[in-house]
Design a protein around this motif. Structure first.
Motif, short mmCIF file in Angstrom:
data_model
loop_
_atom_site.label_atom_id
_atom_site.label_comp_id
_atom_site.label_asym_id
_atom_site.label_seq_id
_atom_site.Cartn_x
_atom_site.Cartn_y
_atom_site.Cartn_z
N VAL A 161 3.23 2.03 7.33
CA VAL A 161 1.85 2.43 7.04
C VAL A 161 1.84 3.70 6.19
O VAL A 161 1.12 3.81 5.20
CB VAL A 161 1.03 2.63 8.34
CG1 VAL A 161 -0.34 3.18 8.03
CG2 VAL A 161 0.95 1.34 9.12
N VAL A 162 2.70 4.67 6.58
CA VAL A 162 2.75 5.93 5.84
C VAL A 162 3.24 5.69 4.42
O VAL A 162 2.71 6.24 3.44
CB VAL A 162 3.66 6.93 6.57
CG1 VAL A 162 3.89 8.18 5.71
CG2 VAL A 162 3.07 7.31 7.92
N GLU A 163 4.23 4.82 4.29
CA GLU A 163 4.77 4.51 2.97
C GLU A 163 3.71 3.82 2.10
O GLU A 163 3.59 4.10 0.91
CB GLU A 163 6.00 3.63 3.11
CG GLU A 163 6.68 3.29 1.79
CD GLU A 163 7.89 2.40 1.97
OE1 GLU A 163 8.43 1.94 0.96
OE2 GLU A 163 8.28 2.17 3.15
N PHE A 164 2.96 2.95 2.74
CA PHE A 164 1.92 2.22 2.00
C PHE A 164 0.83 3.16 1.51
O PHE A 164 0.34 3.05 0.37
CB PHE A 164 1.31 1.12 2.90
CG PHE A 164 0.18 0.37 2.26
CD1 PHE A 164 0.40 -0.65 1.36
CD2 PHE A 164 -1.15 0.71 2.57
CE1 PHE A 164 -0.64 -1.33 0.78
CE2 PHE A 164 -2.20 0.04 2.00
CZ PHE A 164 -1.95 -0.99 1.09
N MET A 165 0.46 4.13 2.33
CA MET A 165 -0.59 5.07 1.97
C MET A 165 -0.17 6.00 0.84
O MET A 165 -1.02 6.54 0.12
CB MET A 165 -1.03 5.89 3.17
CG MET A 165 -1.65 5.05 4.29
SD MET A 165 -3.09 4.12 3.73
CE MET A 165 -4.20 5.45 3.33
N LYS A 166 1.14 6.23 0.65
CA LYS A 166 1.63 7.11 -0.41
C LYS A 166 1.58 6.43 -1.77
O LYS A 166 1.65 7.10 -2.80
CB LYS A 166 3.06 7.54 -0.11
CG LYS A 166 3.18 8.50 1.07
CD LYS A 166 4.63 8.87 1.31
CE LYS A 166 4.75 9.84 2.48
NZ LYS A 166 6.17 10.20 2.75
N LEU A 167 1.49 5.08 -1.78
CA LEU A 167 1.46 4.35 -3.04
C LEU A 167 0.14 4.57 -3.76
O LEU A 167 -0.90 4.83 -3.16
CB LEU A 167 1.68 2.86 -2.79
CG LEU A 167 3.02 2.43 -2.19
CD1 LEU A 167 2.99 0.94 -1.89
CD2 LEU A 167 4.16 2.78 -3.14
N ASN A 168 0.19 4.43 -5.11
CA ASN A 168 -1.05 4.44 -5.89
C ASN A 168 -1.85 3.18 -5.57
O ASN A 168 -1.27 2.13 -5.21
CB ASN A 168 -0.74 4.48 -7.38
CG ASN A 168 -0.09 5.80 -7.79
OD1 ASN A 168 -0.42 6.84 -7.22
ND2 ASN A 168 0.82 5.73 -8.75
N PRO A 169 -3.17 3.26 -5.72
CA PRO A 169 -3.99 2.07 -5.41
C PRO A 169 -3.56 0.83 -6.19
O PRO A 169 -3.63 -0.29 -5.67
CB PRO A 169 -5.41 2.51 -5.78
CG PRO A 169 -5.37 4.00 -5.65
CD PRO A 169 -3.99 4.42 -6.06
N ASN A 170 -3.09 1.04 -7.43
CA ASN A 170 -2.70 -0.12 -8.24
C ASN A 170 -1.39 -0.74 -7.77
O ASN A 170 -1.10 -1.91 -8.06
CB ASN A 170 -2.57 0.28 -9.71
CG ASN A 170 -3.90 0.71 -10.31
OD1 ASN A 170 -4.95 0.26 -9.86
ND2 ASN A 170 -3.86 1.60 -11.31
N GLU A 171 -0.56 0.08 -7.08
CA GLU A 171 0.74 -0.41 -6.63
C GLU A 171 0.66 -1.08 -5.27
O GLU A 171 1.61 -1.73 -4.84
CB GLU A 171 1.73 0.75 -6.58
CG GLU A 171 1.99 1.38 -7.94
CD GLU A 171 2.89 2.60 -7.80
OE1 GLU A 171 3.13 3.02 -6.64
OE2 GLU A 171 3.36 3.11 -8.83
#
Length: 550
Positions: free
Chosen positions: A46-56
């Protein structure tokens, strides 16, 4: 894909077993362990996903389900309701055949004539047939709508989460029911009119009965939406129909009701709230005045009746009251004289508006009417004025009668001056029993007093309504809204549609259900309060024993 919703909960709550194989209260995996597993395996993702840019980020699939627009919902509701009724062949057969069968039944047993050849004029059952036609319209309207919403309760419950429009659902029900009622009433009118040879008014008869059936449709929908038992619905239907029959103006004469209710100038309020009263009056008046024979001479007959009443009843009656008033004054009986003062003043005021006096002396004489004294010269002036008014009304009556004769002569000319042919035409288009009912020619109440004024008591179809607010006596040919004169059939149809619209509003806001729920909650609260009082002070509800006298 095929994991049931309760399975994850069962996995989480799986319990340990004792040596005997029985489950104990302790879980195999404690809540703390589940939380530790979450922190290790889920939270980093979840933490890793939240660090991504919205487009990624991984894109969620589009939600294709959207609540349809109101008009689309209405279309779907109509299609579903129509398909349901089409599939129920028993319901459809009964709904489509009950009106023709009732038309055959009523038409056959109402067909009567005193002559060897059946003629509409001599059928004494026409008024009763019109009354039963109103009953049929109310019955078929209620019968096809009483279960409509109640039987959809389970479907509506399942569809609650979709946030569908209640207005679209109810509108679809109304459209389907109105269409079905239109077909039912049309078949009833065509068959019954053919059997009884009722001509000229088929469309207007259909419009009146269709409007009545639509009112019954909305009444049934309100019952269906407001009651939670099919037994309660069908128990309540007769309770709603009986007042409609009783206060239609047929079974109980409005002029012979309890003294505080009856009135010659307008129908009582209990009659005005009954749809059957408006529908029956519209049918009776419509056939009488709008048939091919009567419509040619109706206006002239109204004029002749008005001047005839004024010349031969109103003026003599006013002369009688003026003489009584003068007698009371001469005999020094002011307590009797004062009772006639408002009647005389109002009557002379009405007379002055129609036949202006030659000079102001008559107005002076009318103003001399008081409780204690009356000038003899004023009495002579008023008597002369009444004599002059009588001559004027008689002259107008003669002109109106001549106009009527001229109209009759023109009608006769259309038939080659053959009186027998014109009489035959009259027999096919008019009804004598209805004429006797609407003219009330044999009534002993030729004149009556209301609001200290003199009014005509017979010929209800010809006399002018007293009020200009839409209220009128029963069988009035017209209703007045201010100065606007509206035909009774049209006015009554409008009134029934207003009642129907009010039922639409009540249906949309679920008024009946809310009212019943409020009453039920009030009853339960009263019972709860009574239980609390008994629990808190039980001795207050125990009657002490009476001690016997020594």
């Amino acid at each position: 894909g095929n994991v049931h919703t309760e399975q994850p909960l069962r996995i989480i709550q799986t319990r340990m077993v004792d040596p005997f194989g029985k489950s104990i209260r302790r879980r195999k995996i404690s809540p703390e362990e589940w939380y530790q597993r979450y922190k290790e395996k889920v939270e980093p993702r979840v933490v890793e996903f939240m660090k991504l840019n919205p487009n990624e980020r991984e894109q969620f699939p589009d939600v294709h389900f959207k609540t349809p627009k109101w008009i689309q919902q209405l279309k779907l509701f109509i299609q579903r309701d129509f398909a349901t009724k089409k599939a129920n062949r028993q319901y459809l057969t009964i709904a489509l055949l009950e009106a023709p069968l009732l038309a055959l039944l009523l038409g056959f047993f109402s067909k009567y004539s005193a002559t060897s050849e059946y003629l509409l004029r001599f059928n004494d059952n026409i008024p009763a047939f019109f009354f039963m036609s109103v009953v049929v319209a109310l019955f078929i309207g209620l019968s096809i709508s009483a279960e409509e919403i109640f039987k959809d309760n389970k479907i509506r419950k399942r569809e609650e989460f979709l946030n569908l429009s209640r207005g679209a659902y109810l509108t679809s029900k109304i459209i389907i029911l109105f269409a079905l009622s239109a077909v039912q009433v049309l078949s009833f009118v065509l068959i019954s009119d053919y059997i009884l040879n009722i001509q000229d008014v088929a469309f207007s008869t259909w419009a009146i009965l269709f409007t009545t059936a639509c009112f019954a449709n909305l009444l049934g929908l309100n019952l269906s939406a407001g009651l939670n038992s099919i037994v309660a619905i069908y128990i309540l239907v007769p309770l709603l129909l009986i007042p409609q029959l009783l206060f239609s103006g047929v079974i109980i004469d409005f002029n012979k009701m309890y003294n505080t209710l009856n009135s010659y100038e307008k129908t009582p309020l209990i009659g005005d709230v009954m749809t059957s009263r408006w529908a029956y009056e519209a049918l009776a008046v419509n056939l009488y005045k709008n048939n091919d024979y009567q419509e040619n001479i109706f206006a002239e007959e109204v004029e002749k009746n008005e001047f005839g009443f004024k010349a031969f009843y109103f003026i003599p009656e006013l002369e009688k009251y003026l003489f009584s008033y003068q007698t009371y004054i001469n005999n020094n009986q002011p307590e009797h004289a004062q009772l006639l003062v408002p009647l005389l003043r109002n009557s002379f005021g009405d007379l002055n508006a129609e036949i202006p006096p030659a000079n102001d002396s008559v107005l002076w004489a009318a103003n001399q009417i008081s409780e204690n004294s009356f000038d003899k010269n004023a009495n002579a002036l008023l008597n002369d004025y009444l004599e002059f008014s009588a001559k004027e009304y008689k002259a107008r009556y003669t002109i109106a009668n001549n106009n009527l004769e001229d109209t009759y002569s023109r009608m006769l000319a259309r038939f080659g001056n053959d009186k027998q042919a014109l009489e035959s035409f009259k027999n096919k288009h008019t009804n004598k029993k209805l004429e006797d009912l609407l003219r009330d020619k044999y009534s002993g109440n030729k004149i009556y007093i209301a609001n200290n004024r003199l009014y005509q008591g017979d010929e209800p179809i010809y006399r002018k309504p007293v009020n200009n607010n839409g209220t009128a006596h029963f069988y009035s040919a017209y209703k007045y809204i201010g100065t606007l004169k509206i035909d009774t059939a049209i006015f009554n149809i409008i009134v029934i549609w207003i009642m129907t619209f009010l039922l639409m509003v009540a249906l949309y806001f679920d008024v009946l259900n809310k009212a019943l729920t409020y009453v039920e909650n009030w009853r339960l609260n009263r019972q709860a309060q009574l239980r609390d009082r008994i629990f808190n002070n039980p001795m207050a509800f125990i009657k002490p024993k009476r001690q016997k006298d020594n």
